[in-house]
Motif scaffolding. Structure first.
Motif, PDB file in Angstrom:
ATOM      1  N   SER A  23     105.441 114.108  41.801  1.00 18.57           N
ATOM      2  CA  SER A  23     106.609 114.504  42.570  1.00 18.57           C
ATOM      3  C   SER A  23     106.901 113.514  43.690  1.00 18.57           C
ATOM      4  O   SER A  23     106.029 113.212  44.513  1.00 18.57           O
ATOM      5  N   GLN A  42      98.588 119.028  38.406  1.00 12.19           N
ATOM      6  CA  GLN A  42      99.889 119.257  39.015  1.00 12.19           C
ATOM      7  C   GLN A  42      99.770 120.043  40.316  1.00 12.19           C
ATOM      8  O   GLN A  42     100.717 120.067  41.113  1.00 12.19           O
ATOM      9  N   VAL A  76     103.119 113.702  35.450  1.00  9.61           N
ATOM     10  CA  VAL A  76     104.300 113.421  36.262  1.00  9.61           C
ATOM     11  C   VAL A  76     104.031 113.754  37.728  1.00  9.61           C
ATOM     12  O   VAL A  76     103.482 114.810  38.057  1.00  9.61           O
ATOM     13  N   ARG A 110      97.625 118.386  26.794  1.00  9.73           N
ATOM     14  CA  ARG A 110      98.501 119.431  26.261  1.00  9.73           C
ATOM     15  C   ARG A 110      97.769 120.298  25.248  1.00  9.73           C
ATOM     16  O   ARG A 110      97.956 121.512  25.206  1.00  9.73           O
ATOM     17  N   SER A 125     103.312 120.797  30.172  1.00 12.51           N
ATOM     18  CA  SER A 125     104.648 120.288  29.837  1.00 12.51           C
ATOM     19  C   SER A 125     105.032 119.081  30.681  1.00 12.51           C
ATOM     20  O   SER A 125     105.910 118.300  30.293  1.00 12.51           O
ATOM     21  N   ARG A 126     104.391 118.939  31.824  1.00 15.47           N
ATOM     22  CA  ARG A 126     104.705 117.815  32.722  1.00 15.47           C
ATOM     23  C   ARG A 126     103.445 117.023  33.065  1.00 15.47           C
ATOM     24  O   ARG A 126     103.351 116.432  34.134  1.00 15.47           O
ATOM     25  N   TRP A 127     102.478 116.999  32.158  1.00 16.79           N
ATOM     26  CA  TRP A 127     101.228 116.347  32.509  1.00 16.79           C
ATOM     27  C   TRP A 127     101.469 114.912  32.982  1.00 16.79           C
ATOM     28  O   TRP A 127     102.220 114.134  32.378  1.00 16.79           O
ATOM     29  N   ASN A 136     106.142 106.891  37.899  1.00 15.29           N
ATOM     30  CA  ASN A 136     106.151 107.734  36.705  1.00 15.29           C
ATOM     31  C   ASN A 136     106.599 106.965  35.468  1.00 15.29           C
ATOM     32  O   ASN A 136     106.637 107.530  34.371  1.00 15.29           O
ATOM     33  N   ARG A 153      98.025 112.486  27.658  1.00 14.33           N
ATOM     34  CA  ARG A 153      99.010 113.567  27.716  1.00 14.33           C
ATOM     35  C   ARG A 153      98.872 114.487  26.506  1.00 14.33           C
ATOM     36  O   ARG A 153      98.887 115.719  26.633  1.00 14.33           O
TER      37      ARG A 153
END
Length: 340
Positions: free
Chosen positions: A304, A122, A302, A256, A298-300, A334, A252
């Motif tokens: 932007s 991220q 994703v 996590r 929590s946003r693996w 995504n 994912r």
């Protein structure tokens, strides 16, 4: 994407690629016939960036999901062929690489041929580095230095922009050792500056008490994109799309768990991966601790919209890439991370 039909040929392929995974981690011949084969080209030699993939493999999660994962690294051909080219030419089904490879190689005037389907990190963990003993304390000091490059698109332009942002004229020279030899050349003082991962090469220097000064592009006027995205072909049928979703769901989950159970995850990886990179457990634990917060549990995966747009606009503003008439949104999605 393809059913495995000749296990003997597959085994030969694995051996030729020097895949360091223990042989027992692979599906048995009779079992492999029932699995969907997914071929993945990693972006570099095996390291903790890939820890979620290795952990999931060690737990047999891919096999339990009906996937026979075959991965290899640029060591297979001494990095003479970029992973994205292997993807575009159909040698693999997925590849890992930096976002600029999509802008530079994955489109023509007719269409976009590949897309990012997830980001492993991220936040960017790549940086231009110089030894503190070199006297290079800021990008402006690189002006007359020698940069050890990889002969890839944009790297010199990014470094030039950082130097100019810091108020100096970029007059550095560039030498290009073999891609997998850049770090060794840097350590032997063949040049003063190299572009490396902070969690890997820079951590090696830190543990060797050879301190570095690091300059991250985002901190010096370059809205850099993603250093490590998972790329797939743009045109996929329904079965291929479902297979990629299954793969990413497992990744994912594994990444996590690296946040929730770091010691368990790392112990499993160290027991599973047989590769020289993983021999020094002290280093691996330090490298893993450094990179783990940047997986974005929590946003693996994703990505932007703003980051892709900013990077594309910066490239266009400097005349480095016109995207061949395509919008930046065509190069990533995504949707593969959404539950269906």
């Amino acid at each position: 994407m393809r059913k495995l039909v000749m296990f003997a040929g597959l085994l030969l392929g694995l051996q030729s690629c020097n895949n360091p995974v223990k042989q027992e981690a692979n599906a048995r011949p009779e079992e492999a016939l029932q699995l969907d084969t997914l071929r993945l080209a990693l972006d570099w030699t095996p390291n903790v960036l890939h820890s979620g993939i290795f952990y999931a493999e060690s737990q047999n999660w891919f096999r339990e999901a009906g996937i026979h994962l075959i991965w290899d690294t640029p060591e297979r051909d001494n990095y003479t062929k970029k992973p994205i080219f292997r993807l575009l030419e159909g040698e693999v089904d997925l590849a890992v690489g930096p976002s600029e490879h999509l802008f530079a190689f994955a489109a023509d005037s007719a269409q976009v041929h590949a897309q990012a389907v997830a980001s492993i990190l991220q936040s960017d963990r790549s940086a231009f580095v110089a030894k503190k003993s070199s006297g290079i304390n800021r990008p402006a000091d690189i002006s007359n230095a020698t940069y050890l490059g990889y002969h890839t698109p944009l790297e010199e332009h990014i470094l030039k922009a950082m130097i100019e942002y810091d108020g100096a004229e970029a007059k550095f020279g560039t030498e290009t050792p073999d891609r997998l030899q850049v770090w060794d050349a840097f350590r032997k003082d063949s040049g003063e500056v190299a572009w490396v991962f902070l969690h890997w090469e820079a951590m090696q220097s830190e543990l060797a008490e050879d301190s570095l000064n690091a300059f991250i592009p985002n901190e010096y006027g370059v809205p850099y994109g993603y250093s490590s995205v998972i790329m797939a072909p743009k045109n996929l049928d329904a079965s291929q799309t479902k297979l990629i979703r299954r793969f990413l769901d497992i990744c994912r989950k594994a990444y996590r768990e690296s946040q929730d159970k770091p010691d368990v995850v790392l112990d499993a990886i160290l027991d599973h991966i047989q590769h020289p990179n993983f021999v020094d457990h002290v280093f691996i634990r330090q490298a893993f601790a450094d990179i783990r917060p940047h997986f974005g549990a929590s946003r693996w995966g994703v990505m932007s919209d703003q980051k892709w747009s900013d990077y594309a606009q910066w490239l266009e503003s400097r005349g480095l890439n016109d995207l061949k008439g395509h919008e930046s949104t065509e190069f990533y999605s995504n949707e593969f991370l959404e539950s269906k």
